[in-house]
Design a protein around this motif. Structure first.
Motif, PDB file in Angstrom:
ATOM      1  N   VAL A   1       0.841  -1.197   0.000  1.00  0.00           N
ATOM      2  CA  VAL A   1       0.000   0.000   0.000  1.00  0.00           C
ATOM      3  C   VAL A   1       0.876   1.247   0.000  1.00  0.00           C
ATOM      4  O   VAL A   1       0.594   2.225  -0.707  1.00  0.00           O
ATOM      5  N   SER A   2       1.967   1.236   0.763  1.00  0.00           N
ATOM      6  CA  SER A   2       2.849   2.405   0.803  1.00  0.00           C
ATOM      7  C   SER A   2       3.503   2.652  -0.552  1.00  0.00           C
ATOM      8  O   SER A   2       3.650   3.801  -0.978  1.00  0.00           O
ATOM      9  N   GLU A   3       3.892   1.575  -1.262  1.00  0.00           N
ATOM     10  CA  GLU A   3       4.470   1.733  -2.605  1.00  0.00           C
ATOM     11  C   GLU A   3       3.443   2.305  -3.567  1.00  0.00           C
ATOM     12  O   GLU A   3       3.757   3.191  -4.371  1.00  0.00           O
ATOM     13  N   LEU A   4       2.224   1.808  -3.497  1.00  0.00           N
ATOM     14  CA  LEU A   4       1.182   2.274  -4.408  1.00  0.00           C
ATOM     15  C   LEU A   4       0.870   3.750  -4.176  1.00  0.00           C
ATOM     16  O   LEU A   4       0.674   4.511  -5.127  1.00  0.00           O
ATOM     17  N   LEU A   5       0.845   4.153  -2.898  1.00  0.00           N
ATOM     18  CA  LEU A   5       0.561   5.546  -2.591  1.00  0.00           C
ATOM     19  C   LEU A   5       1.648   6.472  -3.114  1.00  0.00           C
ATOM     20  O   LEU A   5       1.396   7.634  -3.419  1.00  0.00           O
TER      21      LEU A   5
END
Length: 365
Positions: A242-246
């Protein structure tokens, strides 16, 4: 912990034998089309997509409830597709491997004629445990999910959330390393959904469970998932933590998690989507930008929430001037460790029009 490679699932019409090997007839339904998925040990992984995207077929192929047409499924280092054999019924080795995979269903699938405790004991009976062992284990699991006082009740006497907790306790009966959740909260009200999601996260942390969940609700991904994947037409089109996608410019999942609207007020304006996470979420970066470059900044939209225990926010701002005039201010934002996506501009050159992030709005499956 869970890996699929080139996974396909093709459904043939009733009575159809299909065409020659490697060919597809117009009547065939391709539910999965070469799905490559990797779920790390100990994480909560969400698969999201619209109705008909192939989500439920994927999760049923992971535990071989559905036999894949081609490709491989590996769980905890074991190739389940190799264990499946050619027969219609699962062999001993596959049944043994499945016992370490728990499954939580959307509609609970409890036996109305059995008490709560007896429902949890059912898989333990199949495993051959004695009555005393079954009772001890079932009561321990009911305590774990907060239903220790409802052991003698029947499903008809329970609320929807309580029924799902029984379903989770039953899924944990075989001491699984992996828990699969197929739209487990879609039939529940928002408050009950939040309580079930908290329970799944608690079990993930307390028991070290790897959780793969299927959902059509962005709030589910936002609340509990460490990683996520977007499915469309039987394929995974975007995936990552999720952090990479954000932090990925143009990520459709990030845009759907934190939708921010607003259009440029004129052609001589630059619209920028900024993602804040970690320490940057509490710093006055936008006011620093305005002071440093003496520019007026308009805020077109903003959203802030907690994702996987971390505060995350997205903001759409408008800068005066075209993109060529704002290269330095945009660079300043990137230097602060923020995710920066200039709306309507590619890495090569400016382009007309704004980006949009259409995503999940339909119901389950």
């Amino acid at each position: 912990m869970i890996t699929t490679s080139g996974l396909t699932k093709v459904y043939h019409p009733h009575g159809s034998r299909g065409g020659a090997p490697g060919t597809r007839t117009p009547q065939e339904i391709v539910a999965l089309d070469g799905v490559d998925l990797h779920v790390r040990e100990g994480e909560v992984y969400g698969v999201i997509g619209q109705s008909g995207a192939g989500k439920s077929s994927l999760i049923r192929c992971v535990n071989l409830l559905e036999r894949p047409t081609s490709g491989t499924v590996t769980v905890d280092g074991r190739d389940l597709t190799a264990l499946a054999g050619r027969g219609a019924r699962a062999g001993r080795e596959l049944r043994r491997a499945r016992s370490r995979i728990g499954m939580v269903f959307q509609h609970f699938n409890l036996l109305s004629s059995r008490t709560v405790q007896a429902n949890v004991e059912l898989p333990l009976e199949i495993l051959g445990l004695s009555g005393k062992e079954r009772s001890r284990k079932a009561l321990e699991l009911l305590d774990l999910v907060g239903l220790g006082d409802r052991a003698k009740a029947y499903p008809a006497q329970l609320s929807g959330g309580q029924k799902q907790r029984v379903g989770i306790a039953r899924a944990l009966a075989g001491d699984p390393k992996v828990l699969l959740s197929d739209e487990a909260t879609s039939a529940l009200d928002p408050d009950t959904t939040r309580s079930i999601l908290r329970l799944l996260r608690d079990l993930n942390q307390q028991l070290g469970l790897t959780v793969l969940l299927i959902t059509h609700e962005m709030d589910v991904v936002k609340s509990v998932c460490d990683s996520a994947a977007l499915m469309e037409r039987g394929r995974i089109v975007e995936s990552g933590t999720v952090s990479e996608l954000l932090a990925t410019p143009g990520s459709r999942l990030a845009g759907a998690l934190f939708p921010v609207g607003g259009r440029a007020t004129g052609e001589d304006r630059t619209v920028v989507d900024v993602t804040f996470h970690g320490d940057a979420a509490t710093r006055p970066v936008i006011s620093e930008l305005a002071r440093t470059y003496n520019i007026d900044i308009s805020i077109l939209g903003a959203a802030m929430d907690t994702v996987a225990g971390r505060q995350v926010g997205r903001m759409r701002i408008e800068l005066p001037g075209r993109y060529e005039d704002n290269v330095v201010p945009v660079g300043f934002l990137r230097e602060q460790g923020l995710g920066v996506d200039v709306v309507g501009v590619t890495d090569d050159a400016p382009a007309a029009g704004a980006q949009t992030s259409p995503l999940v709005k339909e119901g389950a499956k």
